[in-house]
Design a protein around this motif. Sequence first.
Motif, PDB file in Angstrom:
ATOM      1  N   ARG A 108      35.766  36.066  -4.726  1.00 31.80           N
ATOM      2  CA  ARG A 108      35.520  34.734  -4.159  1.00 31.80           C
ATOM      3  C   ARG A 108      36.418  33.680  -4.786  1.00 31.80           C
ATOM      4  N   GLN A 109      36.802  33.936  -6.060  1.00 34.72           N
ATOM      5  CA  GLN A 109      37.646  32.955  -6.742  1.00 34.72           C
ATOM      6  C   GLN A 109      39.043  32.902  -6.153  1.00 34.72           C
ATOM      7  N   MET A 130      37.120  29.111   1.360  1.00 30.67           N
ATOM      8  CA  MET A 130      36.345  29.180   2.597  1.00 30.67           C
ATOM      9  C   MET A 130      36.016  27.779   3.097  1.00 30.67           C
ATOM     10  N   PHE A 183      33.726  25.679   6.036  1.00 31.80           N
ATOM     11  CA  PHE A 183      32.545  25.909   6.876  1.00 31.80           C
ATOM     12  C   PHE A 183      32.528  24.973   8.076  1.00 31.80           C
ATOM     13  N   ASN A 217      29.918  21.154   4.369  1.00 33.03           N
ATOM     14  CA  ASN A 217      29.246  21.433   3.094  1.00 33.03           C
ATOM     15  C   ASN A 217      29.940  20.783   1.904  1.00 33.03           C
ATOM     16  N   LEU A 218      30.414  19.555   2.110  1.00 36.25           N
ATOM     17  CA  LEU A 218      30.902  18.799   0.951  1.00 36.25           C
ATOM     18  C   LEU A 218      29.711  18.461   0.069  1.00 36.25           C
ATOM     19  N   PHE A 219      29.964  18.225  -1.224  1.00 35.33           N
ATOM     20  CA  PHE A 219      28.874  17.900  -2.148  1.00 35.33           C
ATOM     21  C   PHE A 219      28.586  16.400  -2.051  1.00 35.33           C
ATOM     22  N   LEU A 227      35.665  19.785  -9.025  1.00 33.86           N
ATOM     23  CA  LEU A 227      34.511  20.483  -9.619  1.00 33.86           C
ATOM     24  C   LEU A 227      34.778  21.968  -9.914  1.00 33.86           C
ATOM     25  N   ALA A 228      35.190  22.708  -8.880  1.00 35.43           N
ATOM     26  CA  ALA A 228      35.328  24.162  -9.064  1.00 35.43           C
ATOM     27  C   ALA A 228      36.371  24.529 -10.126  1.00 35.43           C
ATOM     28  N   ARG A 267      39.033  18.011   6.341  1.00 32.91           N
ATOM     29  CA  ARG A 267      40.300  18.048   5.593  1.00 32.91           C
ATOM     30  C   ARG A 267      40.026  18.082   4.088  1.00 32.91           C
ATOM     31  N   ARG A 308      39.469  21.057  -1.012  1.00 32.64           N
ATOM     32  CA  ARG A 308      38.585  21.560  -2.058  1.00 32.64           C
ATOM     33  C   ARG A 308      38.781  23.067  -2.245  1.00 32.64           C
ATOM     34  N   ALA A 309      38.907  23.782  -1.109  1.00 21.81           N
ATOM     35  CA  ALA A 309      39.112  25.232  -1.190  1.00 21.81           C
ATOM     36  C   ALA A 309      40.473  25.542  -1.808  1.00 21.81           C
ATOM     37  N   MET A 349      41.352  25.942  -5.809  1.00 23.77           N
ATOM     38  CA  MET A 349      41.210  27.170  -6.600  1.00 23.77           C
ATOM     39  C   MET A 349      42.429  28.084  -6.428  1.00 23.77           C
TER      40      MET A 349
END
Lengths: 499, 256
Positions: free
Chosen positions: B92-93, B97, B99, B103-105, B116-117, B160, B165-166, B169
């Motif tokens: 997963r790292q 992904m 959605f 699903n933003l925080f 964050l990640a 966007r 965010r994805a 990583m």
Amino acid sequence: MKRFLFFILILFGSSTYGDELRWAADTESGAPSVFYDGNSQLAGFEKEIIEEVCKELDKAPIFYQNDWAWLIPGLDHGLYDAIVEGLFRSEENKDAVLFSIPYYACPLSLLVREGDEEIKSLEHCRKKKVGVLCCSRPRIVLKEYEDIEVFEYPNEHGALSDVKNGRLDAALLDYPAAMYSTIALKGLKIVNNFDSVEYLMAVRKGNYALIGEINGALLKLIQNGKVQIIVSKWGLTNPLFDAYIAKMVGGSGADARDTFEREQSSSKFQKYVKLLPIFAKAALVTLEVSICGMIVAVALGLVLVLVKLYSPRWIRFIVTVAVEIIRGTPLIVQLFFIFYGLPFVGITLQPLVAGIVALGINYAAYESENFRAGLEAVPSGQMEAARALGMSQWQSLRYVVIPQAFCFVLPPLTNDFIAIIKESSLVSLITIVELTKTYTTVASSSFDFFIPGIIVAVLYLALGLPFVRLAKLAEKYLALEKSAYRAKRIPKKSHINAQ
Amino acid sequence: MSENAEPLIQVRNLSKHYGEAAVLENISFNIESGDLVSIIGPSGCGKSTLLRCLNCLEILDEGEICINGTLISSQLALVDDAMFCRRAHQLRQSIGMVFQSFNLFPHKTLLENIMLAPMVVRKQSRELSRRQGMELLDKVGLANFYKRHPWSISGGQKQRVAIARALAMNPVLMLYDEPTSALDPEMVEEVLQVMRNLDRDGMTQVIVSHEMKFARDASDYIIYVEGGKIVEISDEDEIFISPKDERTKRFLKRYM
């Protein structure tokens, strides 16, 4: 958190033995035995006697407050070494503790309303209502009168004010309490003195060394007249006491009784002002118990809910059962179990710790359900997004789900904090002197439940309100839903400029 | 990346059941590094589940998946669960992904969403994460918005940010689960443009989508799924101009 642990450690560490004599009494039983005087200082003829005993034994007296009914259980579990509180030998307690020689003797006194000419002795009380202190000598005497309706009270004041306001026809008390209550509570009179009771000190069963020391000291104090001086200073001499003590030193003036009398007639306002420091101290204890209890509740509740939601089935089952047991039994039962029950399996907690643990565990069960609702209110997509970013389950909870759940949980959490401040009054039952206990103590020794009651109510409110305000502010700051409305008010222009 | 002989994604005999019902049956395909692949098919055909199996948000019941050298198989899940979880976590790292519902925080600003990640998972310094986050926001055209919270921006902007965010990583592969379905039509293009840019930069991307026009224009090839099975894999033009399978034909007729 570290500071909290340190605080717990101090509590555990504070039970030192050695050159001190830890003695207990119930200040609620009022003057003249052991009570708080007008200057919020511990006073009373029994207090003076035990202090003389300690002087003889070269020990420092350490006072412990406990409820009259719980004095002996507390002694059993080693909270203190001796009880000095008008204890007498009875069928029930003669094997429970070791008794010293008597340090005082007196008759029982029958009290009625002033102006009541009908009741002259117990014989006149048949078919009437008589109040007594529970587990007292009068209670036992009255067992022989089947046609007297007996009402048991936890403290003298309740019985006496009920005589005054007509709920009872008479009250039967030990002579000292009866005499002092006629001074404090105008409108009552003693009509008859009869029977007898001897006051003894008590120590734990098997503690022969201590009882030997105390007996030796008492004997010496009686022989050199110190006991008599104290008793006569408080104006408590009576024929029975004279008979008990062969060598009697007569005191001319009843100094202590006069002081008590003066205090009762002094300006009410001054009296209440003098009470404020003792109430302030008690409010701090209430706050301490509530805050620590809530910290335990929140921490433990979080652990419980995480276990419940994210652990193997069988652990989940155990936790669910535990939560249901805690939620389904009264806090007061849990409190007594933790304080008086756990010592049977070798876990003896200091009163403050036991109170915090009981409140904490009890509220943790509720908080865990609060948290569960909060966690479930966070959309599952949040957890998925966090996992998809490579965070572990714990990291996802810690950084994404729990912070959001906290917003949902804050309002019920505030509610519970207000509730815990109020419910902390229950810890007064395990010897902790907090607001409610101080209220009943002060009220029953001054025979005034009105103004102290208002003072206490105001203090409880004052403790809770700041947290309500604080929580409101936090809610406003954190709220996610509300901020969506705020967003609509941001002029669209900024969007265009930014792009 | 193309010098790598192994395909980036290899899926072998993948099956997934919900209770009795089979959602995916015996799926096999390869995806090469740098490809942009669209998975299309009718609602409930299992295409989203297939995508979620690729980064182990759903656990496969049978078969194996090998992505970028990390092997995940139903066999491994049975034999060594801890090892399986470790590999899934590792996988997963390296996969980003996106959605349908963003699903933003919501409790973090846009920049914090991106930071964050890397900070939590990679233990990357705040300073570096911040610099990287600003670069990524700039890449998706939202650098001026970094202090905003998700509730104050439009759907297209949210998506966007989700892509940025994805990307934080540094994934070798990006998965999109209907990234434009929740968007107003006029916002779809801004999201697709970001994906086109990523394709140009050589990112491997797998998209579950109803955007047939985008699938046709941008995809290297298309996987058509129906009833939990791959019906057709083909070059994009081929499938749109002359679908081989009758079912594909029917589906496309409705959409085009």
